[in-house]
Design a protein around this motif. Structure first.
Motif, mmCIF file in Angstrom:
data_model
loop_
_atom_site.group_PDB
_atom_site.id
_atom_site.type_symbol
_atom_site.label_atom_id
_atom_site.label_comp_id
_atom_site.label_asym_id
_atom_site.label_seq_id
_atom_site.Cartn_x
_atom_site.Cartn_y
_atom_site.Cartn_z
ATOM 1 N N LYS A 49 0.833 -1.204 0.000
ATOM 2 C CA LYS A 49 0.000 0.000 0.000
ATOM 3 C C LYS A 49 0.866 1.251 0.000
ATOM 4 C CE LYS A 49 -3.807 -2.100 2.617
ATOM 5 N NZ LYS A 49 -4.657 -1.995 3.839
ATOM 6 N N SER A 50 0.596 2.150 -0.956
ATOM 7 C CA SER A 50 1.292 3.433 -0.982
ATOM 8 C C SER A 50 0.794 4.328 0.153
ATOM 9 C CB SER A 50 1.042 4.136 -2.317
ATOM 10 O OG SER A 50 1.988 3.742 -3.283
ATOM 11 N N PRO A 51 1.639 5.227 0.639
ATOM 12 C CA PRO A 51 1.197 6.176 1.663
ATOM 13 C C PRO A 51 0.042 7.033 1.149
ATOM 14 C CG PRO A 51 3.590 6.224 1.406
ATOM 15 C CD PRO A 51 3.058 5.405 0.283
ATOM 16 N N LEU A 52 -0.937 7.255 2.010
ATOM 17 C CA LEU A 52 -2.119 8.044 1.664
ATOM 18 C C LEU A 52 -2.292 9.190 2.657
ATOM 19 C CD1 LEU A 52 -4.761 5.244 0.950
ATOM 20 C CD2 LEU A 52 -3.519 6.592 -0.747
ATOM 21 N N TYR A 53 -2.682 10.350 2.144
ATOM 22 C CA TYR A 53 -3.003 11.480 3.008
ATOM 23 C C TYR A 53 -4.178 11.114 3.911
ATOM 24 C CZ TYR A 53 -5.237 15.851 4.391
ATOM 25 O OH TYR A 53 -5.841 16.846 5.116
ATOM 26 N N GLU A 54 -4.038 11.431 5.208
ATOM 27 C CA GLU A 54 -5.092 11.127 6.175
ATOM 28 C C GLU A 54 -5.765 12.379 6.713
ATOM 29 O OE1 GLU A 54 -5.715 8.376 10.177
ATOM 30 O OE2 GLU A 54 -3.730 9.243 9.766
ATOM 31 N N LYS A 55 -4.985 13.336 7.229
ATOM 32 C CA LYS A 55 -5.562 14.543 7.816
ATOM 33 C C LYS A 55 -4.495 15.621 7.933
ATOM 34 C CE LYS A 55 -4.653 13.088 12.581
ATOM 35 N NZ LYS A 55 -5.237 12.843 13.930
ATOM 36 N N MET A 56 -4.922 16.843 8.271
ATOM 37 C CA MET A 56 -3.983 17.950 8.443
ATOM 38 C C MET A 56 -4.312 18.745 9.701
ATOM 39 S SD MET A 56 -5.265 20.930 5.798
ATOM 40 C CE MET A 56 -4.906 22.285 6.907
ATOM 41 N N GLU A 57 -3.291 19.419 10.211
ATOM 42 C CA GLU A 57 -3.459 20.327 11.342
ATOM 43 C C GLU A 57 -2.720 21.625 11.035
ATOM 44 O OE1 GLU A 57 -1.891 18.392 14.756
ATOM 45 O OE2 GLU A 57 -3.544 16.937 14.933
ATOM 46 N N GLN A 58 -3.327 22.764 11.347
ATOM 47 C CA GLN A 58 -2.681 24.059 11.174
ATOM 48 C C GLN A 58 -1.999 24.437 12.481
ATOM 49 O OE1 GLN A 58 -6.541 25.565 9.840
ATOM 50 N NE2 GLN A 58 -5.488 26.555 8.116
ATOM 51 N N GLN A 59 -0.691 24.736 12.394
ATOM 52 C CA GLN A 59 0.084 25.022 13.598
ATOM 53 C C GLN A 59 1.038 26.186 13.355
ATOM 54 O OE1 GLN A 59 2.135 21.524 14.971
ATOM 55 N NE2 GLN A 59 0.255 20.328 15.257
ATOM 56 N N LYS A 60 0.686 27.383 13.800
ATOM 57 C CA LYS A 60 1.589 28.531 13.799
ATOM 58 C C LYS A 60 2.322 28.728 12.473
ATOM 59 C CE LYS A 60 2.405 28.281 18.781
ATOM 60 N NZ LYS A 60 3.439 28.124 19.859
ATOM 61 N N GLY A 61 1.573 28.990 11.457
ATOM 62 C CA GLY A 61 2.175 29.279 10.162
ATOM 63 C C GLY A 61 2.631 28.056 9.400
ATOM 64 N N LYS A 62 2.290 26.881 9.895
ATOM 65 C CA LYS A 62 2.652 25.643 9.216
ATOM 66 C C LYS A 62 1.433 24.732 9.120
ATOM 67 C CE LYS A 62 7.367 25.772 11.074
ATOM 68 N NZ LYS A 62 8.401 25.065 11.874
ATOM 69 N N ILE A 63 1.519 23.781 8.264
ATOM 70 C CA ILE A 63 0.513 22.723 8.189
ATOM 71 C C ILE A 63 1.200 21.384 8.412
ATOM 72 C CG2 ILE A 63 -1.037 21.458 6.646
ATOM 73 C CD1 ILE A 63 -1.924 24.055 5.451
ATOM 74 N N VAL A 64 0.676 20.624 9.337
ATOM 75 C CA VAL A 64 1.204 19.281 9.604
ATOM 76 C C VAL A 64 0.275 18.263 8.951
ATOM 77 C CG1 VAL A 64 1.872 17.595 11.356
ATOM 78 C CG2 VAL A 64 2.174 20.067 11.793
ATOM 79 N N LEU A 65 0.838 17.461 8.091
ATOM 80 C CA LEU A 65 0.076 16.439 7.374
ATOM 81 C C LEU A 65 0.362 15.066 7.967
ATOM 82 C CD1 LEU A 65 1.045 17.652 3.786
ATOM 83 C CD2 LEU A 65 -1.076 18.182 4.992
ATOM 84 N N TYR A 66 -0.653 14.255 8.062
ATOM 85 C CA TYR A 66 -0.514 12.894 8.583
ATOM 86 C C TYR A 66 -0.883 11.891 7.480
ATOM 87 C CZ TYR A 66 -0.337 15.081 13.199
ATOM 88 O OH TYR A 66 0.013 15.853 14.285
ATOM 89 N N PHE A 67 -0.164 10.763 7.450
ATOM 90 C CA PHE A 67 -0.338 9.778 6.389
ATOM 91 C C PHE A 67 -0.488 8.373 6.949
ATOM 92 C CE2 PHE A 67 2.119 13.332 4.835
ATOM 93 C CZ PHE A 67 1.477 13.649 3.648
ATOM 94 N N THR A 68 -1.279 7.581 6.257
ATOM 95 C CA THR A 68 -1.352 6.147 6.557
ATOM 96 C C THR A 68 -0.381 5.402 5.638
ATOM 97 O OG1 THR A 68 -3.149 5.834 4.961
ATOM 98 C CG2 THR A 68 -3.773 6.320 7.233
ATOM 99 N N ASN A 69 -0.165 4.146 5.919
ATOM 100 C CA ASN A 69 0.734 3.287 5.121
ATOM 101 C C ASN A 69 2.140 3.882 5.020
ATOM 102 O OD1 ASN A 69 -1.683 1.870 4.584
ATOM 103 N ND2 ASN A 69 -2.017 3.059 2.725
ATOM 104 N N ALA A 70 2.582 4.501 6.107
ATOM 105 C CA ALA A 70 3.905 5.147 6.112
ATOM 106 C C ALA A 70 4.897 4.368 6.966
ATOM 107 C CB ALA A 70 3.783 6.578 6.611
ATOM 108 N N GLU A 71 4.754 3.059 6.990
ATOM 109 C CA GLU A 71 5.654 2.227 7.770
ATOM 110 C C GLU A 71 7.104 2.452 7.341
ATOM 111 O OE1 GLU A 71 2.988 1.240 6.221
ATOM 112 O OE2 GLU A 71 1.636 0.440 7.756
ATOM 113 N N GLY A 72 7.981 2.551 8.316
ATOM 114 C CA GLY A 72 9.382 2.827 8.021
ATOM 115 C C GLY A 72 9.672 4.300 7.866
#
Length: 462
Positions: A363-386
């Motif tokens: 499975k390729s990594p897939l975008y899961e969700k995002m968070e806005q944090q002080k001028g940045k965006i943090v993205l979270y991904f599934t299937n990101a083992e390793g």
């Protein structure tokens, strides 16, 4: 009297010929039957004719009586993988199915990237020809045909893989089947039913397209061509429907290029098509497909939208998608030359998901969700083992935008299953896009070397 005698003789000769025991092309010598399954044998004979079926792996003799419509069918149980076997069928005439194997059977369909073969100059296939002969890999190549209504047979034969039969067979299907055969150690039957240029509508029953306003509207926008059909249901009727009584393990699919202009309806269309195939076969088999490759379509971002629609179909039960953004060496060629790794990625989906092989990353990594944090965006991904990592240098193809919706190249920091994205010129970031273009090729992968799936966090109108 002589005339009467001739007439009577003619009647019995005609009746006998009419009552000849027949089977569809897919039930023939050299075929592969699905292992450990209830499979259907069917065909035609005289009304009321008794058909005796003798299976070499069973001590039981099965019988069935032909209906008044001259049709017969019988369900039989297959054993574990093996063969070759000879199946005998006897009625008023007899048929022997010889050199039959029991193993895994897959339908392989789509448009030109599934159809593409050694005859199209693929170096991958040319390299295979000297050593490809394998009696445990069998091909059934359905010819290009259309029909206004569902048909009950096709004109094709089962053949063993060798340097002659492989040349014209789907390269993706071959490499998929070769990998399955190696890992499962069982015979593999591959049914290639593909046609270059075809939109998904032609592989979907017409009533499902015409009966839905959104799908009907999209189908009306298809551009006619002299090289392939565009009428909904026409390829399904002639190239899929006749196969549906034949038991298969699943299907693989490579298509979408001809639907980029109507990406807005593709998820619904694709899900409808998959569902219709499963309904016709009578069970929910796994369905694995290839995301379309980077290519310089013009104008706009229509390929990105089609890939987004394909990604959405992962929510449909028992589906899987091979991402191939890293397997393209020329974005001006809509037919990437590397079909070997495409077949392997589909095979790994089947091995890991359908067959439950442990330890496989598919499975390729897939975008899961995002968070806005002080001028940045943090993205979270599934299937990101390793952990996420680049193939070299800084992460590319990331773009970030603020309230003005103007995307600019982003600075990216990768941390495990996260990407922290920012840009000095975007003080209030609201959205991120990765490789969201027609020909974008990112360089971010998971620990197993599978590419990050293109995505966007916004739903802004294009």
């Amino acid at each position: 009297m002589p005339r009467l005698l001739v007439t009577v003789c003619f009647f019995f000769v005609y009746a006998g010929a009419f009552a000849q025991l027949r089977l569809p092309a897919v039930l023939s010598s050299n075929m592969v039957l699905q292992r450990n399954a209830t499979v259907k044998l069917w065909g035609w004979a005289g009304p009321g004719e008794k058909i005796i079926v003798r299976l070499p792996w069973s001590k039981k003799v099965d019988t069935v009586v032909t209906s008044r419509d001259a049709r017969w069918s019988i369900d039989v149980q297959t054993p574990e993988a093996g063969g070759p076997y000879t199946i005998a069928l006897d009625g008023r005439t007899s048929v022997k199915l010889e050199n039959v194997l029991i193993g895994e059977v897959w339908v392989c369909s789509g448009q030109s990237n599934m159809e593409w073969s050694g005859n199209h100059g693929l170096k991958d296939i040319k390299a295979e020809l000297p050593s490809c002969a394998d009696n445990n890999i069998r091909f059934f190549h359905v010819p290009k045909t259309t029909a206004a209504y569902p048909q009950d047979d096709v004109k094709a034969t089962w053949t063993a893989c060798d340097s002659n039969t492989l040349k014209s067979f789907s390269a993706v299907a071959y490499f998929f089947g070769k990998k399955l055969k190696k890992e499962l150690n069982v015979p593999v039957g591959l049914i290639n039913s593909s046609w270059g240029g075809t939109p998904a509508e032609v592989w979907t029953p017409a009533e499902l397209v015409q009966g839905d306003e959104k799908l009907k509207s999209a189908a009306a926008k298809l551009a006619p061509s002299n090289g392939w059909p565009f009428t909904p249901g026409s390829s399904y009727n002639a190239m899929i429907a006749p196969l549906t009584p034949f038991r298969v393990a699943g299907a693989i699919w490579y298509q979408g290029e001809s639907n980029v202009n109507t990406a807005y309806g593709y998820t619904q269309l694709f899900n409808t098509m998959i569902g219709s195939w499963r309904k016709a076969w009578g069970y929910d088999f796994p369905f694995y497909y290839v995301q379309i490759a980077p290519f310089r379509y013009t104008p706009g971002q229509k390929a990105a939208l089609l890939r987004e629609a394909q990604t959405a179909s992962l929510q449909y039960p028992r589906t899987g998608m091979a991402v191939i953004t890293d397997l393209v060496d020329d974005t001006t060629n809509i037919h990437p030359q590397n079909k070997h790794d495409v077949g392997l990625r589909l095979a790994n989906w089947a091995l890991g998901d359908a067959y439950g092989k442990p330890g496989l990353a598919y499975k390729s990594p897939l975008y899961e969700k995002m968070e806005q944090q002080k001028g940045k965006i943090v993205l979270y991904f599934t299937n990101a083992e390793g952990g996420l990592k680049t193939s070299g240098g800084k992460a590319t193809q990331f773009f970030i935008a603020g309230p003005d919706k103007q995307f600019v190249p982003a600075d990216v920091k990768l941390e495990g299953n996260k990407a922290i994205v920012s840009a000095k010129t975007v003080k209030q970031p609201e959205a991120v896009r990765f490789s969201f273009s027609n020909a974008g090729m990112g360089n971010v992968f998971n620990g197993a070397g599978l590419p990050l799936n293109p995505f966007r966090t916004d739903n802004w109108e294009e």
